[in-house]
Enzyme design. Sequence first.
Site, PDB file in Angstrom:
ATOM      1  N   VAL A   4       7.117   6.931 -18.294  1.00 44.80           N
ATOM      2  CA  VAL A   4       5.993   6.134 -18.788  1.00 44.80           C
ATOM      3  C   VAL A   4       5.076   7.050 -19.575  1.00 44.80           C
ATOM      4  O   VAL A   4       5.055   8.248 -19.346  1.00 44.80           O
ATOM      5  CB  VAL A   4       5.162   5.516 -17.632  1.00 44.80           C
ATOM      6  CG1 VAL A   4       5.977   4.482 -16.908  1.00 44.80           C
ATOM      7  CG2 VAL A   4       4.670   6.579 -16.681  1.00 44.80           C
ATOM      8  N   CYS A   5       4.317   6.483 -20.515  1.00 50.16           N
ATOM      9  CA  CYS A   5       3.299   7.343 -21.102  1.00 50.16           C
ATOM     10  C   CYS A   5       2.017   7.092 -20.347  1.00 50.16           C
ATOM     11  O   CYS A   5       1.843   6.075 -19.697  1.00 50.16           O
ATOM     12  CB  CYS A   5       3.141   7.159 -22.599  1.00 50.16           C
ATOM     13  SG  CYS A   5       2.977   5.495 -23.174  1.00 50.16           S
ATOM     14  N   GLY A   6       1.123   8.039 -20.433  1.00 50.40           N
ATOM     15  CA  GLY A   6      -0.046   7.906 -19.602  1.00 50.40           C
ATOM     16  C   GLY A   6       0.357   8.028 -18.145  1.00 50.40           C
ATOM     17  O   GLY A   6      -0.204   7.376 -17.273  1.00 50.40           O
ATOM     18  N   ASP A   7       1.377   8.835 -17.842  1.00 52.95           N
ATOM     19  CA  ASP A   7       1.714   9.048 -16.451  1.00 52.95           C
ATOM     20  C   ASP A   7       0.643   9.933 -15.810  1.00 52.95           C
ATOM     21  O   ASP A   7      -0.313  10.335 -16.470  1.00 52.95           O
ATOM     22  CB  ASP A   7       3.111   9.659 -16.312  1.00 52.95           C
ATOM     23  CG  ASP A   7       3.217  10.994 -17.022  1.00 52.95           C
ATOM     24  OD1 ASP A   7       2.235  11.772 -16.996  1.00 52.95           O
ATOM     25  OD2 ASP A   7       4.275  11.265 -17.605  1.00 52.95           O
TER      26      ASP A   7
END
Lengths: 192, 180
Positions: free
Chosen positions: B64-67
């Site tokens: 995920v991005c913003g993990d």
Amino acid sequence: MSVLRVPVTAADHRLGQDDAPVTLVEYGDFECPHCAAAYAIMRTIRKKMGDRLRFVFRHFPLTQVHPHAMHAAEAAEAAGAQRKFWEMYEILFGRQDALDDRDLVRYANSLRLDVRRFEEEMKSEKYVPQIRQQFQMGIHSGVNGTPSFFINGARYDGSWQVDRLLAVLEAAAAPAAPAAPVASDEPGEKDS
Amino acid sequence: MTAFVRREATLSTSAVHNANTAIPAGTPAPGFSLNSTPDQKVQLSDFRGKPVVLAFYPADFSPVCGDQMSLYNEILSEFHRYGAQIFGISVDGVWCHRAFAEARKLHFPLLADFEPKGGAARAYGAYRSEEGVCERALFVIDGEGIVRWSYVSPVGVNPGADGILEALEKLGSAPEGEAK
């Protein structure tokens, strides 16, 4: 455990009635692919929930991983200052492959904004402080990535695929008896 | 700063709802010496005098991005306001950490709890032995080396940073002069 620290006010970008039984707040980033996916889902959800849902979008640009995210957020605010926030929001999520500064001006043009004003506000970074402020308060509210959702003020950690989210929102809408819907010309409310 | 005042009071308040093993507030933080790069080691004791945030997490490269680690990376300035140093810790090796840090442009150290595998995580009660990975566990340690807050998140849920910042705030003024 995580709750929205800053209540929704007239300063927020809102879609739907302010007296809707459910408020869904999204913290999002225009360059985040998951947010683009969520964008399509939000459209469906809003259609299905109708007057029972108020949708709010707040900025959470992850600038370390998304180099265009801050400018895109600024562009949305600059458009919002000319009452076209949601129109710009739609374009940005639809064109994540083209978010450089020239693209943003092109979109401002296509929305028939006062482009000179738009460009000036972009150049002076007029909306950067308020976007940063939103980001900060998001952090303190427990925003943990993008998109992050809050349902009636509580962080929602579950799936945001249509069926699941819809069920949760329906449940949140249920306890309050349906308020008499206030007649309004359009369900879409723009910012202030 | 009085390090022992909250010891008993906090034993029951650490919000460990799904794994009761994480060491609670009031406990002296177990020392460790872990590689941050192939040729550099980080020792907890080197950071006496300033708050330390330990963020154990299951694995590099969650899709995920913003993990969790990217999120902390975005808000390093917030941690620095409290004079705090943050470390990410997983059982991944230094080379994996390096690739992950480069991919996410991380500007804070990731520590490899690699050999003995999960040794630090076990000491903090933050190891999932069934899967062989760290819990998603957070610890805020004060300048005197005492855990002042701990939290274990459901492993699939990114805990965010609000709890960390609240705990840092409660530590009061940072022991080092920090610019506000």
